[in-house]
Design a protein around this motif. Structure first.
Motif, PDB file in Angstrom:
ATOM      1  N   ILE A  97       0.793  -1.193  -0.107  1.00 28.99           N
ATOM      2  CA  ILE A  97      -0.247  -0.098   0.114  1.00 28.99           C
ATOM      3  C   ILE A  97       0.768   1.228   0.068  1.00 28.99           C
ATOM      4  O   ILE A  97       0.414   2.439  -0.261  1.00 28.99           O
ATOM      5  N   TYR A  98       2.057   1.212   0.102  1.00 34.77           N
ATOM      6  CA  TYR A  98       3.136   2.222   0.278  1.00 34.77           C
ATOM      7  C   TYR A  98       4.545   1.743  -0.220  1.00 34.77           C
ATOM      8  O   TYR A  98       4.832   0.801   0.321  1.00 34.77           O
ATOM      9  N   SER A  99       5.299   2.365  -0.880  1.00 29.11           N
ATOM     10  CA  SER A  99       6.787   1.889  -1.364  1.00 29.11           C
ATOM     11  C   SER A  99       7.424   3.263  -1.488  1.00 29.11           C
ATOM     12  O   SER A  99       7.036   4.133  -1.978  1.00 29.11           O
ATOM     13  N   THR A 100       8.637   3.247  -0.873  1.00 22.77           N
ATOM     14  CA  THR A 100       9.437   4.206  -1.075  1.00 22.77           C
ATOM     15  C   THR A 100      11.128   3.841  -1.068  1.00 22.77           C
ATOM     16  O   THR A 100      11.300   2.735  -0.503  1.00 22.77           O
ATOM     17  N   THR A 101      11.885   4.501  -1.762  1.00 21.29           N
ATOM     18  CA  THR A 101      13.396   4.462  -1.600  1.00 21.29           C
ATOM     19  C   THR A 101      14.079   5.410  -0.832  1.00 21.29           C
ATOM     20  O   THR A 101      13.896   6.676  -0.922  1.00 21.29           O
ATOM     21  N   ILE A 102      14.732   4.908   0.286  1.00 18.72           N
ATOM     22  CA  ILE A 102      15.433   5.807   1.115  1.00 18.72           C
ATOM     23  C   ILE A 102      17.013   5.827   1.082  1.00 18.72           C
ATOM     24  O   ILE A 102      17.491   4.711   0.807  1.00 18.72           O
ATOM     25  N   ASN A 103      17.481   7.069   1.012  1.00 20.75           N
ATOM     26  CA  ASN A 103      18.935   7.301   1.034  1.00 20.75           C
ATOM     27  C   ASN A 103      19.319   7.246   2.575  1.00 20.75           C
ATOM     28  O   ASN A 103      19.301   8.114   3.393  1.00 20.75           O
TER      29      ASN A 103
END
Length: 194
Positions: A97-103
């Protein structure tokens, strides 16, 4: 004239009362469930660095005890990584339901990333997962198994989740039956809304 003044006083009194009777909106404190979970289970006692995990996906399943929202995602890794994939899943449907790429620019430091408010339903089960090659493995000093569920504030953690090697971004990490370890410092800021 007297009737007009009396009517004005009555109407003014009614509006004045209704303003005073309105409840003050409640703003709830933000919660970070992982730190309380690690402490209460004893998993805060030992942390080992895992290197080159094969990009497995790790995380945990959880149930909010109240309606609320996730406002930020927190990640801590033993190595810098500019491409950490974090997903939040509806466990029943297996849908992200949610996806992100984090640095994660700094090793060993918790990185907080604000996200658009993600509404969570009370008593519905979710999974939060991270795909990374470098993680912390948490164990108890006595090596005893932890029993789930474990409650931390308004979040009940129902199990440790992981996939096998060759992590796929489209695969929901399954609940791992063993309670001897917990991997992946993936956390979130949760705020109750009602």
């Amino acid at each position: 004239m007297k009737k007009t003044i009396t009517l004005f006083v009555i109407i003014f009194s009614l509006f004045s009362c209704s303003k005073n009777d309105e409840p003050t909106p409640v703003t709830y404190q933000e919660e970070n469930p992982l730190s309380g979970f690690l402490t209460s289970t004893g998993f805060s006692q030992n942390a080992t660095t895992l290197v080159n995990t094969g990009a497995e996906a790790f995380g945990y399943s959880f149930i909010p005890k109240v309606k609320g929202k996730i406002k930020a995602i927190l990640v801590k890794l033993p190595s810098a990584d500019n491409n950490v994939v974090v997903k939040i899943w509806d466990k029943a449907s297996g849908t992200a339901i949610y996806s992100t790429t984090i640095n994660v620019a700094t090793a060993g430091t918790e990185i907080s990333t604000t996200i658009p408010d993600l509404e969570l339903t009370k008593n519905q089960e979710y999974v939060i997962s991270i795909g990374a090659n470098y993680l912390y493995e948490h164990t108890r000093a006595d090596q005893n198994e932890v029993s789930y569920p474990v409650t931390s504030g308004n979040i009940t953690i129902t199990g440790f989740n992981k996939t096998g090697y060759a992590y796929s971004l489209d695969v929901l990490p399954e609940t791992n039956g063993g309670g001897y370890e917990f991997m992946g410092d993936i956390n979130f800021k949760f705020q109750q809304t009602e």
